[in-house]
Design a protein around this motif. Structure first.
Motif, mmCIF file in Angstrom:
data_model
loop_
_atom_site.group_PDB
_atom_site.id
_atom_site.type_symbol
_atom_site.label_atom_id
_atom_site.label_comp_id
_atom_site.label_asym_id
_atom_site.label_seq_id
_atom_site.Cartn_x
_atom_site.Cartn_y
_atom_site.Cartn_z
ATOM 1 N N MET A 117 42.360 49.624 19.245
ATOM 2 C CA MET A 117 42.320 48.284 19.841
ATOM 3 C C MET A 117 43.583 47.989 20.647
ATOM 4 O O MET A 117 43.532 47.315 21.657
ATOM 5 C CB MET A 117 42.135 47.223 18.752
ATOM 6 C CG MET A 117 40.779 47.289 18.068
ATOM 7 S SD MET A 117 39.383 47.180 19.192
ATOM 8 C CE MET A 117 39.553 45.493 19.725
ATOM 9 N N LYS A 118 44.724 48.495 20.221
ATOM 10 C CA LYS A 118 45.965 48.258 20.951
ATOM 11 C C LYS A 118 45.989 49.008 22.276
ATOM 12 O O LYS A 118 46.730 48.632 23.171
ATOM 13 C CB LYS A 118 47.172 48.686 20.118
ATOM 14 C CG LYS A 118 47.438 47.802 18.935
ATOM 15 C CD LYS A 118 48.796 48.041 18.309
ATOM 16 C CE LYS A 118 49.076 49.466 17.960
ATOM 17 N NZ LYS A 118 50.322 49.678 17.222
ATOM 18 N N GLY A 119 45.199 50.045 22.414
ATOM 19 C CA GLY A 119 45.265 50.873 23.602
ATOM 20 C C GLY A 119 44.083 50.744 24.525
ATOM 21 O O GLY A 119 43.814 51.643 25.307
ATOM 22 N N THR A 120 43.350 49.640 24.466
ATOM 23 C CA THR A 120 42.139 49.453 25.259
ATOM 24 C C THR A 120 42.388 48.428 26.369
ATOM 25 O O THR A 120 42.918 47.356 26.113
ATOM 26 C CB THR A 120 40.987 48.957 24.358
ATOM 27 O OG1 THR A 120 40.809 49.896 23.310
ATOM 28 C CG2 THR A 120 39.706 48.809 25.124
ATOM 29 N N PHE A 121 41.992 48.791 27.605
ATOM 30 C CA PHE A 121 42.223 47.911 28.754
ATOM 31 C C PHE A 121 40.964 47.822 29.621
ATOM 32 O O PHE A 121 40.147 48.724 29.637
ATOM 33 C CB PHE A 121 43.392 48.431 29.596
ATOM 34 C CG PHE A 121 44.667 48.512 28.819
ATOM 35 C CD1 PHE A 121 45.473 47.403 28.669
ATOM 36 C CD2 PHE A 121 45.049 49.699 28.223
ATOM 37 C CE1 PHE A 121 46.644 47.477 27.942
ATOM 38 C CE2 PHE A 121 46.214 49.786 27.489
ATOM 39 C CZ PHE A 121 47.008 48.676 27.346
ATOM 40 N N TYR A 122 40.861 46.720 30.355
ATOM 41 C CA TYR A 122 39.704 46.519 31.228
ATOM 42 C C TYR A 122 39.914 47.071 32.627
ATOM 43 O O TYR A 122 38.968 47.242 33.370
ATOM 44 C CB TYR A 122 39.345 45.029 31.298
ATOM 45 C CG TYR A 122 38.723 44.541 30.020
ATOM 46 C CD1 TYR A 122 37.399 44.831 29.716
ATOM 47 C CD2 TYR A 122 39.456 43.812 29.107
ATOM 48 C CE1 TYR A 122 36.815 44.405 28.546
ATOM 49 C CE2 TYR A 122 38.882 43.378 27.921
ATOM 50 C CZ TYR A 122 37.567 43.676 27.646
ATOM 51 O OH TYR A 122 37.001 43.256 26.474
ATOM 52 N N SER A 123 41.167 47.369 32.991
ATOM 53 C CA SER A 123 41.407 47.904 34.336
ATOM 54 C C SER A 123 42.161 49.229 34.258
ATOM 55 O O SER A 123 42.914 49.478 33.318
ATOM 56 C CB SER A 123 42.200 46.906 35.179
ATOM 57 O OG SER A 123 43.551 46.879 34.782
ATOM 58 N N GLY A 158 48.109 60.581 32.395
ATOM 59 C CA GLY A 158 46.714 60.328 32.698
ATOM 60 C C GLY A 158 46.119 59.151 31.943
ATOM 61 O O GLY A 158 46.771 58.500 31.126
ATOM 62 N N ILE A 159 44.852 58.877 32.268
ATOM 63 C CA ILE A 159 44.064 57.844 31.595
ATOM 64 C C ILE A 159 42.657 58.402 31.397
ATOM 65 O O ILE A 159 42.293 59.414 31.990
ATOM 66 C CB ILE A 159 44.016 56.521 32.403
ATOM 67 C CG1 ILE A 159 43.378 56.739 33.773
ATOM 68 C CG2 ILE A 159 45.397 55.907 32.517
ATOM 69 C CD1 ILE A 159 43.135 55.458 34.554
ATOM 70 N N HIS A 160 41.889 57.741 30.565
ATOM 71 C CA HIS A 160 40.491 58.140 30.390
ATOM 72 C C HIS A 160 39.650 56.909 30.104
ATOM 73 O O HIS A 160 40.163 55.843 29.780
ATOM 74 C CB HIS A 160 40.347 59.188 29.279
ATOM 75 C CG HIS A 160 40.656 58.687 27.908
ATOM 76 N ND1 HIS A 160 41.940 58.501 27.453
ATOM 77 C CD2 HIS A 160 39.839 58.331 26.899
ATOM 78 C CE1 HIS A 160 41.901 58.053 26.215
ATOM 79 N NE2 HIS A 160 40.635 57.937 25.846
ATOM 80 N N LYS A 161 38.349 57.038 30.263
ATOM 81 C CA LYS A 161 37.433 55.919 30.089
ATOM 82 C C LYS A 161 36.590 56.145 28.838
ATOM 83 O O LYS A 161 36.129 57.246 28.569
ATOM 84 C CB LYS A 161 36.528 55.776 31.313
ATOM 85 C CG LYS A 161 35.780 54.468 31.350
ATOM 86 C CD LYS A 161 35.129 54.250 32.694
ATOM 87 C CE LYS A 161 34.510 52.854 32.707
ATOM 88 N NZ LYS A 161 33.913 52.545 33.983
ATOM 89 N N ASN A 162 36.402 55.077 28.084
ATOM 90 C CA ASN A 162 35.536 55.087 26.914
ATOM 91 C C ASN A 162 34.592 53.903 27.058
ATOM 92 O O ASN A 162 35.008 52.755 26.946
ATOM 93 C CB ASN A 162 36.365 54.977 25.635
ATOM 94 C CG ASN A 162 35.529 55.116 24.389
ATOM 95 O OD1 ASN A 162 34.316 55.007 24.430
ATOM 96 N ND2 ASN A 162 36.182 55.349 23.273
ATOM 97 N N GLN A 163 33.340 54.202 27.318
ATOM 98 C CA GLN A 163 32.317 53.193 27.613
ATOM 99 C C GLN A 163 32.773 52.361 28.802
ATOM 100 O O GLN A 163 32.934 52.894 29.881
ATOM 101 C CB GLN A 163 32.003 52.375 26.377
ATOM 102 C CG GLN A 163 31.391 53.206 25.272
ATOM 103 C CD GLN A 163 31.117 52.429 24.016
ATOM 104 O OE1 GLN A 163 31.415 51.251 23.900
ATOM 105 N NE2 GLN A 163 30.531 53.099 23.041
ATOM 106 N N ASP A 164 33.020 51.065 28.638
ATOM 107 C CA ASP A 164 33.393 50.230 29.787
ATOM 108 C C ASP A 164 34.881 49.897 29.825
ATOM 109 O O ASP A 164 35.314 49.077 30.609
ATOM 110 C CB ASP A 164 32.573 48.941 29.786
ATOM 111 C CG ASP A 164 32.843 48.077 28.570
ATOM 112 O OD1 ASP A 164 33.275 48.627 27.536
ATOM 113 O OD2 ASP A 164 32.616 46.853 28.645
#
Length: 74
Positions: free
Chosen positions: A29-35, A50-56
């Motif tokens: 939860m601390k590492g989740t972002f919308y952008s 880097g970054i990665h996407k998990n669902q939305d």
């Protein structure tokens, strides 16, 4: 005496319910972002690449294993 022990058992039970046993989900939860930009900024601040996407949602680091390792270290 049994009344006191029963109350102690109940209090102990509720105490353990309040402890954060699931540290994995808290780190997530601390590492989740919308952008992507927010995730990239956090990735830089955590010291991962880097970054990665998990669902939305976007997450820092190249994968979740690396992200959780970095979040637990902080």
């Amino acid at each position: 005496m049994s009344f006191v022990l029963r109350k102690l058992k109940i209090l102990t039970f509720f105490f353990f319910l309040t402890l954060p046993f699931n540290l994995y989900s808290q780190a997530h939860m601390k590492g989740t972002f919308y952008s992507e930009q927010e995730a990239e900024k956090e990735s830089f601040e955590l010291g991962c690449i880097g970054i990665h996407k998990n669902q939305d949602k976007w997450l820092p680091c190249k994968n979740e294993k690396e992200l959780h390792k970095k979040l637990r270290a902080n």
